[in-house]
Design a protein around this motif. Structure first.
Motif, PDB file in Angstrom:
ATOM      1  N   ASN A   1       0.996  -1.114   0.132  1.00 40.41           N
ATOM      2  CA  ASN A   1       0.013   0.061   0.108  1.00 40.41           C
ATOM      3  C   ASN A   1       0.819   1.192   0.042  1.00 40.41           C
ATOM      4  OD1 ASN A   1      -1.916   2.061   0.195  1.00 40.41           O
ATOM      5  ND2 ASN A   1      -2.613   1.391   2.507  1.00 40.41           N
ATOM      6  N   ILE A   2       1.293   1.627  -1.273  1.00 40.67           N
ATOM      7  CA  ILE A   2       2.052   2.958  -1.319  1.00 40.67           C
ATOM      8  C   ILE A   2       0.940   4.078  -1.098  1.00 40.67           C
ATOM      9  CG2 ILE A   2       3.199   4.375  -2.849  1.00 40.67           C
ATOM     10  CD1 ILE A   2       4.231   1.887  -4.156  1.00 40.67           C
ATOM     11  N   LYS A   3       1.295   4.914  -0.207  1.00 38.76           N
ATOM     12  CA  LYS A   3       0.419   6.169   0.474  1.00 38.76           C
ATOM     13  C   LYS A   3       0.624   7.371  -0.526  1.00 38.76           C
ATOM     14  CE  LYS A   3       0.272   7.016   4.652  1.00 38.76           C
ATOM     15  NZ  LYS A   3       0.160   7.061   6.132  1.00 38.76           N
TER      16      LYS A   3
ATOM     17  N   LEU B   1      13.322   7.733  -6.450  1.00 41.96           N
ATOM     18  CA  LEU B   1      12.014   7.835  -5.959  1.00 41.96           C
ATOM     19  C   LEU B   1      12.015   7.448  -4.318  1.00 41.96           C
ATOM     20  CD1 LEU B   1       9.765   6.792  -8.695  1.00 41.96           C
ATOM     21  CD2 LEU B   1      10.179   9.180  -8.275  1.00 41.96           C
ATOM     22  N   CYS B   2      11.477   8.370  -3.241  1.00 38.35           N
ATOM     23  CA  CYS B   2      11.477   7.826  -2.279  1.00 38.35           C
ATOM     24  C   CYS B   2       9.800   7.800  -1.762  1.00 38.35           C
ATOM     25  CB  CYS B   2      12.096   8.710  -1.238  1.00 38.35           C
ATOM     26  SG  CYS B   2      14.058   8.751  -1.454  1.00 38.35           S
ATOM     27  N   LEU B   3       9.380   6.731  -1.659  1.00 46.20           N
ATOM     28  CA  LEU B   3       7.987   6.565  -1.491  1.00 46.20           C
ATOM     29  C   LEU B   3       7.445   6.165   0.027  1.00 46.20           C
ATOM     30  CD1 LEU B   3       7.388   4.133  -4.312  1.00 46.20           C
ATOM     31  CD2 LEU B   3       7.020   6.691  -4.389  1.00 46.20           C
ATOM     32  N   VAL B   4       6.294   6.696   0.375  1.00 48.96           N
ATOM     33  CA  VAL B   4       5.888   6.539   1.838  1.00 48.96           C
ATOM     34  C   VAL B   4       4.536   5.400   1.474  1.00 48.96           C
ATOM     35  CG1 VAL B   4       4.414   7.496   3.735  1.00 48.96           C
ATOM     36  CG2 VAL B   4       6.032   8.762   2.624  1.00 48.96           C
ATOM     37  N   VAL B   5       5.071   4.362   2.550  1.00 51.02           N
ATOM     38  CA  VAL B   5       4.004   2.910   2.479  1.00 51.02           C
ATOM     39  C   VAL B   5       3.256   2.970   3.800  1.00 51.02           C
ATOM     40  CG1 VAL B   5       5.404   2.132   0.520  1.00 51.02           C
ATOM     41  CG2 VAL B   5       6.005   1.614   2.864  1.00 51.02           C
ATOM     42  N   ALA B   6       2.180   2.250   3.635  1.00 51.00           N
ATOM     43  CA  ALA B   6       1.434   2.138   4.798  1.00 51.00           C
ATOM     44  C   ALA B   6       1.549   1.063   5.566  1.00 51.00           C
ATOM     45  CB  ALA B   6      -0.193   2.249   4.438  1.00 51.00           C
TER      46      ALA B   6
END
Length: 98
Positions: free
Chosen positions: A2-4, A70-75
């Motif tokens: 789940n990528i936020k 890319l730096c992603l925030v995940v749940a």
């Protein structure tokens, strides 16, 4: 998984002046020189600007001019995300970092 959201991206450039001119003067982004580094912002989004490989760590293994990471925030739990990525056949360069 789940990528936020996008946390930030990193752009590597050989011409800092031209890069900042494009993002700040042409696109109207705000320059940020905090933490002794260059970045540009719009709203809550940030692009970090690097001028040489591994200028700041952690860094991609083989950054080239014109590339980005890319730096992603995940749940989800990061260990589960790491396991999913590796199970799909993609190696993790550094493991989980702050």
């Amino acid at each position: 998984m789940n990528i936020k959201s996008l946390d930030h991206l990193v752009i590597t450039t050989h011409n800092l002046e031209a890069c900042l001119h494009f993002y700040v003067d042409i696109l109207g982004m705000e320059m940020d020189t905090g933490n002794n580094r260059y970045a540009v912002r719009f709203g809550n989004q940030k692009f970090n600007i690097h001028t040489k490989p591994a200028e700041f760590l952690p860094a991609a293994a083989y950054p080239t001019e014109g590339s980005l990471d890319l730096c992603l925030v995940v749940a989800d739990d990061l260990e589960l995300v790491k396991a999913d990525v590796e199970a799909a056949g993609y190696p993790i360069e550094l493991g989980i970092v702050n």
